[in-house]
Scaffold this active site. Structure first.
Site, PDB file in Angstrom:
ATOM      1  CB  SER A  52      -3.898 -19.205  27.520  1.00  0.00           C
ATOM      2  OG  SER A  52      -2.938 -19.037  26.503  1.00  0.00           O
ATOM      3  CD  GLU A  79      -1.551  -9.786  20.259  1.00  0.00           C
ATOM      4  OE1 GLU A  79      -1.618 -10.963  20.631  1.00  0.00           O
ATOM      5  OE2 GLU A  79      -2.524  -9.168  19.767  1.00  0.00           O
ATOM      6  CD  GLU A  92      -4.506  -9.840  27.634  1.00  0.00           C
ATOM      7  OE1 GLU A  92      -5.337 -10.675  27.279  1.00  0.00           O
ATOM      8  OE2 GLU A  92      -3.970  -9.049  26.843  1.00  0.00           O
ATOM      9  CE  LYS A 127      -5.189 -11.329  21.001  1.00  0.00           C
ATOM     10  NZ  LYS A 127      -4.016 -12.120  21.423  1.00  0.00           N
ATOM     11  N   GLY A 133      -1.972 -16.611  24.011  1.00  0.00           N
ATOM     12  CA  GLY A 133      -1.984 -17.468  22.839  1.00  0.00           C
ATOM     13  C   GLY A 133      -1.068 -18.669  22.901  1.00  0.00           C
ATOM     14  CG  ASN A 183      -8.318  -8.370  21.629  1.00  0.00           C
ATOM     15  OD1 ASN A 183      -8.713  -7.914  20.563  1.00  0.00           O
ATOM     16  ND2 ASN A 183      -7.052  -8.296  22.018  1.00  0.00           N
ATOM     17  CG  HIS A 187      -3.190  -6.625  23.611  1.00  0.00           C
ATOM     18  ND1 HIS A 187      -2.234  -7.443  23.050  1.00  0.00           N
ATOM     19  CD2 HIS A 187      -4.133  -7.450  24.141  1.00  0.00           C
ATOM     20  CE1 HIS A 187      -2.599  -8.706  23.212  1.00  0.00           C
ATOM     21  NE2 HIS A 187      -3.739  -8.741  23.873  1.00  0.00           N
TER      22      HIS A 187
END
Length: 249
Positions: A210, A100, A168, A10, A174, A8, A98
Site C-alpha cells: 500500500s 500472491e 511486503e 500484477k 492492497g 508491480n 510474492h
C-alpha cells in the site's frame, strides 16, 4: 545510495494501457529525480513496453522486469516463462516469492530460492519477496517468519548487484493499511541483521504494501529502506512518478 522504485502491475493492463502509461512516463520523467525506476508488467506487455520506452527515448531511465519465472531454462512447462526468456525480451529484473504466488500457487521457500537462482544464472536481478500475514503478526511471529523466509528463499551467491529483498507485509498489500514508520524501521533492521549473517554485501531492502504518493515520503525516509515495491499505484504514471519523486537519493 540510489533508491529503487519498482512497480508491480500484477495481472493488469492491455497494449493500449501500456502505450498510454509510457507516454505519461516520458512526459513526466523529470519528476523522478535520480531514483532508479523499474516496471514489472504482465509478460504479454514486456516487448510492447520495451519498444514504446525506446521510441519515447526513456529506455535508459525505466528498466523492465518479470513478475515470476520458472526454475528451468526451457522444457515441457505449459504456461510458464523462464528467466532466460525474460532476459531475451529485455528484462533486467524478476520478482520471485510474492505473497500472491506463495498463497495462490502454494509456492514454498525452496521453490522460490530455485527460481531466484535461475534468475541469477540468466543474468537477471532477483527481487525476493518476504512478509508476514496478519495472523502471524498478531501472534508476534513477524521476526521468526521473516528470518525463516530469508534463509529459505534467498539464492546462494546473492550480492548487492544481483539480488534485492522486498519486505511486503501481507496484511498491508492492497488493503490501504501500512505499518508505522517505527515498525518498518524495526523490521528492516531485523532483515538486514539476518541477511548479514550469510551474505557479505549490504543488500538493498525495499518496502512494499500500500505504498502511495501520500505516504511514500514518510516510508522512504525510514532508515534502512532502500526503495519501494509499488502495487496498484504503479498503474498510473502520475502516481508512480510521485512516489519516485519522494525517494531520497
Amino acid at each position: 545510495m540510489v533508491m529503487l522504485i519498482a512497480g508491480n502491475w500484477k495481472m493488469n493492463g492491455l497494449a493500449a494501457d501500456a502505450a498510454e502509461q509510457v507516454r505519461a512516463l516520458a512526459d513526466g520523467i523529470g519528476r523522478a529525480g535520480g531514483a532508479e525506476l523499474l516496471i514489472c508488467p504482465p509478460a504479454t506487455l514486456i516487448p510492447i513496453m520495451a519498444r514504446a520506452l525506446e521510441e519515447a527515448g526513456i529506455r535508459d531511465r525505466v528498466a523492465l522486469g518479470g513478475q515470476d519465472c520458472h526454475i528451468a531454462e526451457k522444457g515441457a512447462h505449459t504456461g510458464d516463462i523462464s528467466a532466460w526468456m525474460l532476459k531475451d525480451i529485455g528484462c533486467s529484473h524478476v520478482i520471485v516469492g510474492h505473497s500472491e504466488r506463495r498463497i495462490d500457487h502454494g509456492e514454498d521457500d525452496d521453490l522460490i530460492r530455485a527460481k531466484a537462482e535461475a534468475a541469477l544464472e540468466a543474468g537477471l536481478v532477483a527481487i525476493v519477496c518476504i512478509g508476514e500475514t496478519e495472523a502471524q503478526r498478531q501472534a508476534e511471529e513477524t521476526e521468526l517468519v521473516l528470518s525463516h523466509q530469508l534463509r529459505g528463499s534467498m539464492p546462494s551467491g546473492a550480492t548487492r548487484e544481483n539480488a534485492v529483498i522486498a519486505y511486503e507485509p501481507v496484511w498491508a498489500i492492497g488493503t490501504g493499511h501500512t505499518p508505522t514508520a517505527e515498525d518498518v524501521a524495526h523490521v528492516h533492521r531485523h532483515i538486514r541483521t539476518v541477511a548479514e549473517d550469510f551474505f557479505p554485501d549490504d543488500l538493498r531492502i525495499l518496502y512494499g504494501g500500500s505504498v502511495k504518493p501520500d505516504n511514500a515520503g514518510a516510508l522512504l525516509a525510514v532508515d534502512g529502506v532502500d526503495g519501494a515495491l509499488v502495487g496498484g499505484a504503479s498503474l498510473k504514471a502520475e502516481d508512480f512518478l510521485a512516489i519516485a519523486a519522494a525517494a531520497k537519493v
